[in-house]
Write a protein that holds these residues in place. Sequence first.
Motif, PDB file in Angstrom:
ATOM      1  N   ASP A 139      36.925  46.631  22.990  1.00  0.00           N
ATOM      2  CA  ASP A 139      35.643  47.133  23.516  1.00  0.00           C
ATOM      3  C   ASP A 139      35.443  46.794  24.997  1.00  0.00           C
ATOM      4  OD1 ASP A 139      35.168  48.007  20.961  1.00  0.00           O
ATOM      5  OD2 ASP A 139      33.929  46.293  20.393  1.00  0.00           O
ATOM      6  N   ARG A 140      36.534  46.516  25.725  1.00  0.00           N
ATOM      7  CA  ARG A 140      36.398  46.091  27.124  1.00  0.00           C
ATOM      8  C   ARG A 140      35.892  47.193  28.042  1.00  0.00           C
ATOM      9  NH1 ARG A 140      41.386  47.399  25.867  1.00  0.00           N
ATOM     10  NH2 ARG A 140      42.731  48.594  27.291  1.00  0.00           N
ATOM     11  N   GLY A 141      36.021  48.460  27.639  1.00  0.00           N
ATOM     12  CA  GLY A 141      35.561  49.576  28.462  1.00  0.00           C
ATOM     13  C   GLY A 141      36.651  50.098  29.380  1.00  0.00           C
ATOM     14  N   GLU A 142      36.381  51.244  29.999  1.00  0.00           N
ATOM     15  CA  GLU A 142      37.342  51.865  30.903  1.00  0.00           C
ATOM     16  C   GLU A 142      37.326  51.169  32.264  1.00  0.00           C
ATOM     17  OE1 GLU A 142      39.495  54.240  30.164  1.00  0.00           O
ATOM     18  OE2 GLU A 142      38.792  54.304  28.069  1.00  0.00           O
ATOM     19  N   TYR A 143      38.440  51.271  32.938  1.00  0.00           N
ATOM     20  CA  TYR A 143      38.565  50.701  34.285  1.00  0.00           C
ATOM     21  C   TYR A 143      37.706  51.495  35.271  1.00  0.00           C
ATOM     22  CZ  TYR A 143      40.621  49.878  38.904  1.00  0.00           C
ATOM     23  OH  TYR A 143      40.794  49.613  40.237  1.00  0.00           O
ATOM     24  N   ALA A 193      43.541  45.512  40.750  1.00  0.00           N
ATOM     25  CA  ALA A 193      42.257  45.496  40.051  1.00  0.00           C
ATOM     26  C   ALA A 193      42.411  46.027  38.626  1.00  0.00           C
ATOM     27  CB  ALA A 193      41.233  46.320  40.835  1.00  0.00           C
ATOM     28  N   LYS A 194      43.238  47.036  38.459  1.00  0.00           N
ATOM     29  CA  LYS A 194      43.448  47.598  37.116  1.00  0.00           C
ATOM     30  C   LYS A 194      44.130  46.586  36.202  1.00  0.00           C
ATOM     31  CE  LYS A 194      45.364  51.626  34.713  1.00  0.00           C
ATOM     32  NZ  LYS A 194      44.194  51.695  33.828  1.00  0.00           N
ATOM     33  N   GLU A 195      45.117  45.847  36.770  1.00  0.00           N
ATOM     34  CA  GLU A 195      45.794  44.827  35.967  1.00  0.00           C
ATOM     35  C   GLU A 195      44.811  43.751  35.524  1.00  0.00           C
ATOM     36  OE1 GLU A 195      49.321  41.419  36.321  1.00  0.00           O
ATOM     37  OE2 GLU A 195      49.098  42.914  37.906  1.00  0.00           O
ATOM     38  N   VAL A 196      43.914  43.343  36.415  1.00  0.00           N
ATOM     39  CA  VAL A 196      42.903  42.343  36.071  1.00  0.00           C
ATOM     40  C   VAL A 196      41.989  42.876  34.974  1.00  0.00           C
ATOM     41  CG1 VAL A 196      40.893  41.085  36.931  1.00  0.00           C
ATOM     42  CG2 VAL A 196      42.971  41.220  38.319  1.00  0.00           C
ATOM     43  N   GLY A 201      44.005  38.143  28.584  1.00  0.00           N
ATOM     44  CA  GLY A 201      43.648  36.740  28.776  1.00  0.00           C
ATOM     45  C   GLY A 201      42.292  36.599  29.444  1.00  0.00           C
ATOM     46  N   ARG A 202      42.028  37.451  30.420  1.00  0.00           N
ATOM     47  CA  ARG A 202      40.724  37.424  31.107  1.00  0.00           C
ATOM     48  C   ARG A 202      39.599  37.784  30.143  1.00  0.00           C
ATOM     49  NH1 ARG A 202      37.179  40.867  32.444  1.00  0.00           N
ATOM     50  NH2 ARG A 202      38.470  42.640  31.841  1.00  0.00           N
ATOM     51  N   GLY A 209      35.701  40.598  35.459  1.00  0.00           N
ATOM     52  CA  GLY A 209      36.854  41.197  36.101  1.00  0.00           C
ATOM     53  C   GLY A 209      36.732  41.333  37.617  1.00  0.00           C
ATOM     54  N   PRO A 210      35.690  41.993  38.135  1.00  0.00           N
ATOM     55  CA  PRO A 210      35.552  42.149  39.587  1.00  0.00           C
ATOM     56  C   PRO A 210      35.516  40.812  40.326  1.00  0.00           C
ATOM     57  CG  PRO A 210      34.132  43.699  38.462  1.00  0.00           C
ATOM     58  CD  PRO A 210      34.700  42.806  37.404  1.00  0.00           C
ATOM     59  N   THR A 211      34.878  39.807  39.748  1.00  0.00           N
ATOM     60  CA  THR A 211      34.825  38.500  40.398  1.00  0.00           C
ATOM     61  C   THR A 211      36.210  37.865  40.446  1.00  0.00           C
ATOM     62  OG1 THR A 211      32.558  38.151  39.620  1.00  0.00           O
ATOM     63  CG2 THR A 211      33.781  36.204  40.307  1.00  0.00           C
ATOM     64  N   ALA A 212      36.968  37.963  39.345  1.00  0.00           N
ATOM     65  CA  ALA A 212      38.310  37.386  39.291  1.00  0.00           C
ATOM     66  C   ALA A 212      39.259  38.103  40.247  1.00  0.00           C
ATOM     67  CB  ALA A 212      38.855  37.449  37.872  1.00  0.00           C
ATOM     68  N   ALA A 213      39.137  39.429  40.331  1.00  0.00           N
ATOM     69  CA  ALA A 213      40.057  40.207  41.167  1.00  0.00           C
ATOM     70  C   ALA A 213      39.808  39.991  42.652  1.00  0.00           C
ATOM     71  CB  ALA A 213      39.945  41.689  40.826  1.00  0.00           C
ATOM     72  N   ASN A 214      38.584  39.667  43.021  1.00  0.00           N
ATOM     73  CA  ASN A 214      38.230  39.575  44.434  1.00  0.00           C
ATOM     74  C   ASN A 214      38.159  38.135  44.937  1.00  0.00           C
ATOM     75  OD1 ASN A 214      37.663  42.448  45.409  1.00  0.00           O
ATOM     76  ND2 ASN A 214      36.515  42.374  43.489  1.00  0.00           N
ATOM     77  N   SER A 215      39.047  37.299  44.416  1.00  0.00           N
ATOM     78  CA  SER A 215      39.149  35.941  44.952  1.00  0.00           C
ATOM     79  C   SER A 215      39.873  36.000  46.289  1.00  0.00           C
ATOM     80  CB  SER A 215      39.914  35.050  43.978  1.00  0.00           C
ATOM     81  OG  SER A 215      41.239  35.514  43.829  1.00  0.00           O
TER      82      SER A 215
END
Length: 543
Positions: A139-143, A193-196, A201-202, A209-215
């Motif tokens: 249920d994570r949703g679309e990218y 960003a798509k991989e994140v 695991g995330r 996701g956006p917060t993790a990808a934009n470190s």
Amino acid sequence: MSSRAERFRRRKNMVENNKAKPLGYGVVDQERVNELLNQDVDQAKLIRYQYSTELAFPIEADSAEVNRLLSELQSSFHKQRLDDVLGSLKKEVIASIAGPFGLGKILSAYDKAGGNVDTIHNAREGVYATDDARRRYDDRGEYDSSAYHGHSEYIAKNRQDTKSQDNGTLRDSYTGKPLAQNKKRNLDHTISAKEVHEDAGRVLAEVDGPTAANSKSNLNPTSEHINNTSAKGALTTNEFLAKLERQAPERKARIEELSAKPELSAKESRELERFREHEAVDVDRMRQIDQAAREEYDAKINKKYYTSKKFASNTIKTGVDEGAKMGAQQAIGLLLVEFLSNSFIEIKQSFNQGLEGETLMHDIRIRLERIGRKCASKWKDMIEGFSGGFISGFISNLVTTLVNVFITTSKRFVRMIREGVFSLLKALKLILLPPPNMSFLESMHEATKLFAAGGIVIAGVALEEVVEKFVLSVPALAPIATLVTSVLVGSLTAISMTLISYLIDKTDLLGVIKIEQSKFVLNSLDESIENRLKRCEELVAIQ
């Protein structure tokens, strides 16, 4: 049995008391003397008194006789140990069939590949311990690219890079070369960003996701020619570098071809510029940037998940469940072994001695009651077995979870860990908390047997799959494959455990068996001397 010092005092007292006694006796009634002389000699009584007409007895020790006696006692010791080993083999076979390959196999039906607790590594492999974790990933949703590229950190970093590029201080992260003011550039997500977004695991760690990808470590400026969709795009660094390597021959040939032309069209100029920038990518530099980004990314996810209350509570809960399962296996296993062992004894007695009751049913009831009483008398052993099993089950669940942080375990490997931890804990308990009458060397010797037994059980679990496949290949045995496998592997395991135990005794690396042999010889001599001393005291008392 009295001590050697006490026996010495008793012998001294006996000698002193006999010295005080007269060697001759007063005149007795002649008629009674004649009556005694006319009686027959009581040979049995003479033998009982060990009577001898030889008045001179040698007191020197005969070395040959001593060696013969010691040899006999040592042989008796080894025969007794061998008899004990053979006598215990039957119980070991029953225990192995009823334990790890009986109840253990039944309980292993509830084992899961990857263990009972969700881990980040397993989630990334598509292996889940709980349906809730799997459902949450589904249920994570679309990218949504805009959510990642519109993040405040991404915008701020892009604005900062623009200023640096205008000042002529900005360098391409992947080539190390300056980015000219008029150079088209992109702010690349090193981990795309798509991989994140798609990272299981995330999702398991419930990290945004956006917060993790934009470190900071994951945002790296580079030329548009390197980052566009026809080049790196959503590829991982390894995939992109592999792509560059595959295209290298064709790219170099095209660079030479275009460089040799006196004039280039606008399209050819862009193509040449793109190929040169691809050629300028510093492989080592790019890998280091990727490694740093992934280390920071994984560290954040691991910290968020493995320090969470959810992970701790799941680990404790499943540990308690595993402990209860292992405790039940040990307690019920002990009960089954006791029941079956006593049943065999009763069956043997019924054949040798006949029925005890008036009828067959009455005899069976008597024997079952006796078996029941013997089993009930082992309640302390069953409680100890359950507690030991519970602790080992809890620890094995923890070990399995820790292993699955790095690799995904199979169902059979989970069972190997459980049986291995149980043997390890028994050995450690024997070393750290030995019985009062056991020395350190003796506890180490017995612990070595437990370690070896644990290894054999683990090997048996591994062998079980091979044996079961073979049994299933026989049509007549297929319906009872599980039972046949348990009996075969359990019996082989028990025999192997008994043999390795006997070999450890024979090898006697710690000298424990030699010590036990010396104790046996001394105790046997003490017992023989004690019996002779008592006999002498009886003879003295008769005089």
